[in-house]
Design an enzyme around this catalytic site. Structure first.
Site, PDB file in Angstrom:
ATOM      1  N   ASP A 115       0.810  -1.221   0.000  1.00  0.00           N
ATOM      2  CA  ASP A 115       0.000   0.000   0.000  1.00  0.00           C
ATOM      3  C   ASP A 115       0.843   1.271   0.000  1.00  0.00           C
ATOM      4  O   ASP A 115       0.290   2.372  -0.115  1.00  0.00           O
ATOM      5  CB  ASP A 115      -0.962  -0.009   1.191  1.00  0.00           C
ATOM      6  CG  ASP A 115      -2.023  -1.089   1.050  1.00  0.00           C
ATOM      7  OD1 ASP A 115      -2.465  -1.315  -0.087  1.00  0.00           O
ATOM      8  OD2 ASP A 115      -2.394  -1.712   2.065  1.00  0.00           O
ATOM      9  N   ASP A 182      -4.531  -6.156  -5.563  1.00  0.00           N
ATOM     10  CA  ASP A 182      -4.565  -4.760  -5.119  1.00  0.00           C
ATOM     11  C   ASP A 182      -3.243  -4.057  -5.442  1.00  0.00           C
ATOM     12  O   ASP A 182      -3.195  -2.849  -5.674  1.00  0.00           O
ATOM     13  CB  ASP A 182      -4.792  -4.648  -3.605  1.00  0.00           C
ATOM     14  CG  ASP A 182      -5.661  -5.743  -3.005  1.00  0.00           C
ATOM     15  OD1 ASP A 182      -5.771  -6.825  -3.590  1.00  0.00           O
ATOM     16  OD2 ASP A 182      -6.215  -5.517  -1.924  1.00  0.00           O
TER      17      ASP A 182
HETATM   18  N1  GLY Z   1      -7.195  -3.795   0.328  1.00  0.00           N
HETATM   19  C1  GLY Z   1      -7.637  -3.188  -0.846  1.00  0.00           C
HETATM   20  C2  GLY Z   1      -9.079  -3.319  -1.087  1.00  0.00           C
HETATM   21  O1  GLY Z   1      -9.843  -3.573  -0.176  1.00  0.00           O
HETATM   22  O2  GLY Z   1      -9.466  -3.116  -2.206  1.00  0.00           O
END
Ligand code: GLY
Length: 403
Positions: A115, A182
């Site tokens: 992230d 992600d």
């Molecule tokens: N962790 C990223 C999402 O929930 O899309």
């Protein structure tokens, strides 16, 4: 309405001359964008230095981030987009007042995961692009260093999740060998760092991660696994699985959206058509799976007996990614087709899910689904709000963002 200049240096920040086919809903989208920018301005004094996390269930009020949250940059990202649109110092100042939050994240390597891409593209890269801040540039480059260092032998990707004390032990053990979808949004920070420094390893690691994602996360029909587990001893593939979707074999709609947007970005950064074509294949899958109002349900394989929660965040990310993808096709039938698909989703969001006009709402979109298995559905989500503004801006012709 668009400011096409860095307001401090006077330089244009529109670096690319990309074709964006005209949208069929330009006026409705421009009105929605004006409403969103007004709302963002109204929220500055309400939020102060806090960053929204997820809405309080049953309300249009936000809960706020603690010091270590993957969603912390989506509010600064909205402030920076509002600054692009208005040139008003209150948006820039409010975004810049948050730099200490991100400095603190940098100082805590135990918090770092994939992230870092979301966190630093929308805060520090945005700041540097729009104001030329050297402090922000240095912070973003440090974040890119930390992100690149998460590529560990023998894995051919950047390690995504960290094992946490609260995890089920089996999941914690799986995490070091797991690639997730992600992380596709994090690769832009590596491409940016490569462009800034000329250091080839940033781009090499991004390409390695993208190619592993294309090979293992995307299925033959253009749908995707949320995550894929590898053997940490030798990097051999084990199996695809889900964490936030309906089942291991289903297609979690937000995961699909991260990849559509991420592969399209990777094409624009690298010129490698394999990424654009992968994004297109995944978009074609989505085209056949949308409900009547154009806004994805939280999983594309939801059976009729499950509650049909929409995920407006998946809709917003997908729409933004489809406009980006359309740019990648230049003046062509494909560009017109992907723009029409983006328009369909975005029009559904504007007509049925936009709450910016409600005086009590602290966000822009209702009915996001953060994590349905944990009962986090029917929420406002800061990433839904951020990508909604990005999609609206792309729809009315903006082509330069912070990715
Ligand atoms: N962790 C990223 C999402 O929930 O899309």
């Amino acid at each position: 309405m668009a400011y096409e200049q860095n307001l401090d240096t006077g330089e244009s920040y529109v670096a690319m001359d990309l074709f964006q086919p005209p949208t069929a809903h330009r006026e409705a989208f421009a009105r929605a964008l004006d409403r969103a920018v007004r709302k963002i301005g109204d929220l500055i004094p309400q939020f102060g230095l806090r960053n929204p996390r997820i809405s309080v269930p049953g309300t249009h009020q936000y809960q706020f981030c603690t010091a270590d949250e993957w969603v912390a940059s989506f509010w600064p990202g909205q402030l920076w987009l509002a600054y692009v649109l208005t040139g008003e110092a209150r948006f820039r100042n409010s975004a810049q007042m948050r730099l200490p939050y991100f400095q603190n994240v940098l100082e805590r390597p135990d918090w770092h995961d994939h992230d870092l891409g979301f966190l630093f593209s929308l805060s520090c890269v945005a700041d540097w692009k729009l104001t030329g801040s050297e402090r922000a540039r240095t912070m973003a480059l440090r974040a890119a260093d930390f992100l690149a260092a998460r590529r560990r032998q023998p894995m051919r990707f950047v390690m995504c999740w960290n094992p946490m004390r609260r995890d089920d032990p089996a999941f914690a053990a799986q995490k070091p060998g797991t690639l997730n979808i992600d992380s596709m949004q994090a690769m832009a920070l590596l491409f940016w760092a490569h462009a800034q420094t000329g250091q080839a390893s940033f781009a090499e690691i991004a390409h390695m991660h993208l190619q592993t994602s294309a090979k293992y996360l995307v299925r033959d029909d253009g749908s995707s696994f949320h995550a894929f587990e590898f053997d940490p001893r030798d990097g051999s593939p084990i199996r695809g699985f889900t964490h936030q979707g309906l089942s291991d074999d289903s297609c979690w709609s937000r995961g699909q959206s991260w990849a559509i947007h991420g592969f399209a970005q990777a094409f624009l950064h690298s010129g490698r058509t394999e990424y654009r074509d992968m994004s297109a294949r995944m978009a074609d899958y989505v085209a056949g799976k949308l409900p009547e109002d154009g806004v994805p349900l939280w999983d594309y394989d939801l059976p009729a007996d499950r509650h049909p929660y929409p995920d407006t965040s998946a809709g917003a990310v997908t729409a933004a990614g489809l406009y980006l993808l359309a740019q990648g096709f230049g003046r062509s039938e494909a560009a017109v087709r992907y723009t029409a698909l983006a328009d369909r989703i975005l029009a559904g969001l504007v007509e049925h899910h936009d709450i910016a006009g409600l005086p009590e709402a602290q966000g822009l979109l209702k009915e996001g689904a953060a994590f349905v298995a944990l009962d986090r559905a029917d929420n406002m989500l800061p990433y839904g709000d951020y990508y909604y503004v990005e999609a609206l801006m792309r729809a009315v012709g903006h082509t330069e963002f912070f990715w």
